[in-house]
Design a protein around this motif. Structure first.
Motif, PDB file in Angstrom:
ATOM      1  N   THR A  37       0.834  -1.210   0.000  1.00  0.00           N
ATOM      2  CA  THR A  37       0.000   0.000   0.000  1.00  0.00           C
ATOM      3  C   THR A  37       0.864   1.253   0.000  1.00  0.00           C
ATOM      4  O   THR A  37       0.570   2.226  -0.712  1.00  0.00           O
ATOM      5  CB  THR A  37      -0.929   0.002   1.228  1.00  0.00           C
ATOM      6  N   TRP A  38       1.931   1.239   0.782  1.00  0.00           N
ATOM      7  CA  TRP A  38       2.827   2.403   0.845  1.00  0.00           C
ATOM      8  C   TRP A  38       3.480   2.664  -0.506  1.00  0.00           C
ATOM      9  O   TRP A  38       3.575   3.809  -0.963  1.00  0.00           O
ATOM     10  CB  TRP A  38       3.894   2.175   1.902  1.00  0.00           C
ATOM     11  N   ILE A  39       3.916   1.588  -1.176  1.00  0.00           N
ATOM     12  CA  ILE A  39       4.588   1.750  -2.465  1.00  0.00           C
ATOM     13  C   ILE A  39       3.617   2.243  -3.538  1.00  0.00           C
ATOM     14  O   ILE A  39       3.888   3.218  -4.248  1.00  0.00           O
ATOM     15  CB  ILE A  39       5.228   0.412  -2.904  1.00  0.00           C
ATOM     16  N   LEU A  40       2.459   1.564  -3.647  1.00  0.00           N
ATOM     17  CA  LEU A  40       1.527   1.878  -4.734  1.00  0.00           C
ATOM     18  C   LEU A  40       0.685   3.121  -4.466  1.00  0.00           C
ATOM     19  O   LEU A  40       0.031   3.612  -5.383  1.00  0.00           O
ATOM     20  CB  LEU A  40       0.618   0.681  -4.995  1.00  0.00           C
ATOM     21  N   SER A  41       0.670   3.606  -3.238  1.00  0.00           N
ATOM     22  CA  SER A  41      -0.127   4.803  -2.948  1.00  0.00           C
ATOM     23  C   SER A  41       0.422   6.038  -3.658  1.00  0.00           C
ATOM     24  O   SER A  41      -0.286   7.043  -3.813  1.00  0.00           O
ATOM     25  CB  SER A  41      -0.175   5.053  -1.439  1.00  0.00           C
ATOM     26  N   HIS A  42       1.677   5.980  -4.109  1.00  0.00           N
ATOM     27  CA  HIS A  42       2.246   7.099  -4.857  1.00  0.00           C
ATOM     28  C   HIS A  42       1.742   7.127  -6.304  1.00  0.00           C
ATOM     29  O   HIS A  42       1.921   8.125  -7.007  1.00  0.00           O
ATOM     30  CB  HIS A  42       3.780   7.003  -4.847  1.00  0.00           C
ATOM     31  N   TRP A  43       1.129   6.018  -6.737  1.00  0.00           N
ATOM     32  CA  TRP A  43       0.553   5.950  -8.085  1.00  0.00           C
ATOM     33  C   TRP A  43      -0.839   5.347  -7.977  1.00  0.00           C
ATOM     34  O   TRP A  43      -1.147   4.329  -8.588  1.00  0.00           O
ATOM     35  CB  TRP A  43       1.422   5.079  -8.995  1.00  0.00           C
ATOM     36  N   LEU A  44      -1.685   5.970  -7.161  1.00  0.00           N
ATOM     37  CA  LEU A  44      -2.985   5.394  -6.846  1.00  0.00           C
ATOM     38  C   LEU A  44      -3.915   5.465  -8.051  1.00  0.00           C
ATOM     39  O   LEU A  44      -4.272   6.538  -8.526  1.00  0.00           O
ATOM     40  CB  LEU A  44      -3.605   6.127  -5.652  1.00  0.00           C
ATOM     41  N   LEU A  45      -4.304   4.291  -8.533  1.00  0.00           N
ATOM     42  CA  LEU A  45      -5.155   4.189  -9.712  1.00  0.00           C
ATOM     43  C   LEU A  45      -6.370   3.346  -9.373  1.00  0.00           C
ATOM     44  O   LEU A  45      -6.264   2.336  -8.673  1.00  0.00           O
ATOM     45  CB  LEU A  45      -4.380   3.539 -10.862  1.00  0.00           C
ATOM     46  N   PHE A  46      -7.543   3.760  -9.867  1.00  0.00           N
ATOM     47  CA  PHE A  46      -8.785   3.041  -9.588  1.00  0.00           C
ATOM     48  C   PHE A  46      -9.322   2.400 -10.865  1.00  0.00           C
ATOM     49  O   PHE A  46      -9.328   3.011 -11.928  1.00  0.00           O
ATOM     50  CB  PHE A  46      -9.841   3.992  -9.014  1.00  0.00           C
ATOM     51  N   TYR A  47      -9.782   1.153 -10.718  1.00  0.00           N
ATOM     52  CA  TYR A  47     -10.519   0.471 -11.773  1.00  0.00           C
ATOM     53  C   TYR A  47     -11.981   0.437 -11.325  1.00  0.00           C
ATOM     54  O   TYR A  47     -12.391  -0.472 -10.609  1.00  0.00           O
ATOM     55  CB  TYR A  47      -9.985  -0.939 -11.986  1.00  0.00           C
ATOM     56  N   GLY A  48     -12.760   1.455 -11.724  1.00  0.00           N
ATOM     57  CA  GLY A  48     -14.087   1.615 -11.140  1.00  0.00           C
ATOM     58  C   GLY A  48     -13.915   2.028  -9.688  1.00  0.00           C
ATOM     59  O   GLY A  48     -13.189   2.969  -9.384  1.00  0.00           O
ATOM     60  N   PRO A  49     -14.550   1.305  -8.744  1.00  0.00           N
ATOM     61  CA  PRO A  49     -14.394   1.628  -7.333  1.00  0.00           C
ATOM     62  C   PRO A  49     -13.217   0.924  -6.673  1.00  0.00           C
ATOM     63  O   PRO A  49     -12.952   1.135  -5.481  1.00  0.00           O
ATOM     64  CB  PRO A  49     -15.711   1.141  -6.721  1.00  0.00           C
ATOM     65  N   VAL A  50     -12.490   0.073  -7.418  1.00  0.00           N
ATOM     66  CA  VAL A  50     -11.454  -0.780  -6.828  1.00  0.00           C
ATOM     67  C   VAL A  50     -10.081  -0.171  -7.078  1.00  0.00           C
ATOM     68  O   VAL A  50      -9.666   0.007  -8.230  1.00  0.00           O
ATOM     69  CB  VAL A  50     -11.507  -2.204  -7.407  1.00  0.00           C
ATOM     70  N   ALA A  51      -9.363   0.110  -6.003  1.00  0.00           N
ATOM     71  CA  ALA A  51      -8.019   0.668  -6.120  1.00  0.00           C
ATOM     72  C   ALA A  51      -7.038  -0.412  -6.574  1.00  0.00           C
ATOM     73  O   ALA A  51      -7.229  -1.603  -6.345  1.00  0.00           O
ATOM     74  CB  ALA A  51      -7.563   1.249  -4.788  1.00  0.00           C
ATOM     75  N   GLN A  52      -5.989   0.042  -7.216  1.00  0.00           N
ATOM     76  CA  GLN A  52      -4.955  -0.861  -7.713  1.00  0.00           C
ATOM     77  C   GLN A  52      -4.408  -1.752  -6.607  1.00  0.00           C
ATOM     78  O   GLN A  52      -4.271  -2.976  -6.765  1.00  0.00           O
ATOM     79  CB  GLN A  52      -3.836  -0.019  -8.324  1.00  0.00           C
ATOM     80  N   SER A  53      -4.101  -1.163  -5.454  1.00  0.00           N
ATOM     81  CA  SER A  53      -3.543  -1.931  -4.328  1.00  0.00           C
ATOM     82  C   SER A  53      -4.538  -2.982  -3.839  1.00  0.00           C
ATOM     83  O   SER A  53      -4.158  -4.124  -3.546  1.00  0.00           O
ATOM     84  CB  SER A  53      -3.178  -0.985  -3.181  1.00  0.00           C
ATOM     85  N   ALA A  54      -5.810  -2.592  -3.736  1.00  0.00           N
ATOM     86  CA  ALA A  54      -6.832  -3.526  -3.269  1.00  0.00           C
ATOM     87  C   ALA A  54      -6.984  -4.697  -4.233  1.00  0.00           C
ATOM     88  O   ALA A  54      -7.171  -5.847  -3.815  1.00  0.00           O
ATOM     89  CB  ALA A  54      -8.166  -2.804  -3.102  1.00  0.00           C
ATOM     90  N   LEU A  55      -6.908  -4.419  -5.522  1.00  0.00           N
ATOM     91  CA  LEU A  55      -7.051  -5.475  -6.528  1.00  0.00           C
ATOM     92  C   LEU A  55      -5.892  -6.465  -6.455  1.00  0.00           C
ATOM     93  O   LEU A  55      -6.092  -7.687  -6.499  1.00  0.00           O
ATOM     94  CB  LEU A  55      -7.122  -4.851  -7.922  1.00  0.00           C
ATOM     95  N   ILE A  56      -4.674  -5.967  -6.323  1.00  0.00           N
ATOM     96  CA  ILE A  56      -3.510  -6.848  -6.242  1.00  0.00           C
ATOM     97  C   ILE A  56      -3.549  -7.690  -4.977  1.00  0.00           C
ATOM     98  O   ILE A  56      -3.322  -8.913  -5.007  1.00  0.00           O
ATOM     99  CB  ILE A  56      -2.209  -6.024  -6.299  1.00  0.00           C
ATOM    100  N   LEU A  57      -3.830  -7.064  -3.837  1.00  0.00           N
ATOM    101  CA  LEU A  57      -3.870  -7.797  -2.569  1.00  0.00           C
ATOM    102  C   LEU A  57      -4.993  -8.827  -2.562  1.00  0.00           C
ATOM    103  O   LEU A  57      -4.826  -9.926  -2.021  1.00  0.00           O
ATOM    104  CB  LEU A  57      -4.035  -6.821  -1.403  1.00  0.00           C
ATOM    105  N   SER A  58      -6.129  -8.491  -3.170  1.00  0.00           N
ATOM    106  CA  SER A  58      -7.240  -9.444  -3.233  1.00  0.00           C
ATOM    107  C   SER A  58      -6.882 -10.641  -4.104  1.00  0.00           C
ATOM    108  O   SER A  58      -7.170 -11.797  -3.751  1.00  0.00           O
ATOM    109  CB  SER A  58      -8.492  -8.750  -3.778  1.00  0.00           C
ATOM    110  N   ALA A  59      -6.252 -10.380  -5.246  1.00  0.00           N
ATOM    111  CA  ALA A  59      -5.856 -11.469  -6.143  1.00  0.00           C
ATOM    112  C   ALA A  59      -4.829 -12.372  -5.482  1.00  0.00           C
ATOM    113  O   ALA A  59      -4.938 -13.615  -5.530  1.00  0.00           O
ATOM    114  CB  ALA A  59      -5.308 -10.893  -7.448  1.00  0.00           C
TER     115      ALA A  59
END
Length: 253
Positions: free
Chosen positions: A180-202
């Motif tokens: 989260t700390w690393i990717l928060s500098h390039w926070l991108l959303f796919y609809g309502p889902v943040a990039q970090s949330a999508l990676i961690l969920s997968a």
């Protein structure tokens, strides 16, 4: 953990009936307070609904908090989704899903359902966190993401009575916070889902499924390779199609 859930959830009598009535009314009560712009009161009701965690001796409080953390995460996530929804119909959908969680999914205690509870808590918690906190202080975002990952992993491993559940949960929580700390500098959303949330969920789904299959001796070498390949492919696809400029893109339910 299963014994604690049995104690917290009444199994018969008036308390049993009240338990179900309250769990059905709670989401609608939260929706009503959100509608009249009293979200802080809705938050208070969600937290007060967990008073039974502390209706025991203090030495059991920490264990009760861990056992109920995923349910609290789901409740707070549902509140976040209701607040952020743009229509009443969408709010009612979140309320209905929350009722299904409280009545059907949360009470289940077998290993498969406990695993599902952990995964739902991880996904819902991370999505809601980034929806609400996408512009908040970075340290709070990192700590909250780490806590969600920790409690979801602890809930998952407790379902298997894993002797190293705390250590494994800490490792997953640390990984979630670091990512989260690393990717928060390039926070991108796919609809309502943040990039970090999508990676961690997968990754969480893949690693959890491998652990589940291995625990029941159903994990073949080929199946393990397939899951690892899929996890790597998903992460690479997300990273390859991400905008690495320093900005926040998208967001909202």
């Amino acid at each position: 953990m299963r014994r604690l859930l049995t104690i917290i959830k009444p199994s018969r009598g008036y308390s049993h009936t009240f338990y179900y009535v309250f769990n059905i009314l709670l989401p609608f009560l939260v929706l009503a307070f959100v509608k009249i712009e009293l979200a802080w009161l809705a938050l208070g009701i969600i937290l007060l609904s967990k008073w039974r965690m502390f209706a025991v001796r203090p030495r059991f409080w920490l264990a009760n908090v861990r056992a109920n953390a995923v349910d609290v995460i789901i409740g707070l996530s549902a509140l976040a989704f209701v607040i952020d929804s743009s229509s009443t119909w969408m709010q009612l959908l979140w309320v209905a899903l929350w009722v299904i969680w409280l009545i059907y999914i949360k009470p289940a205690t077998d290993t498969l359902w406990v695993s599902l509870q952990a995964f739902v808590g991880l996904v819902a918690g991370l999505i809601a966190l980034f929806v609400i906190w996408d512009s908040g202080p970075l340290v709070g975002l990192v700590l909250a993401a780490g806590a969600i990952c920790f409690f979801a992993a602890h809930h998952f491993f407790d379902g298997f009575e894993e002797p190293h559940s705390r250590l494994l949960a800490l490792l997953w929580g640390y990984f979630g916070a670091g990512l989260t700390w690393i990717l928060s500098h390039w926070l991108l959303f796919y609809g309502p889902v943040a990039q970090s949330a999508l990676i961690l969920s997968a990754l969480g789904f893949g690693i959890g499924t491998i652990y589940y299959l291995d625990h029941f001796d159903k994990l073949s070498v080929n199946t393990k390779r397939q899951f690892i390949f899929i996890m790597i492919a998903v992460v690479l696809l997300i990273l390859a199609y991400s905008d690495w400029s320093n900005k926040v893109v998208g967001g909202g339910v």
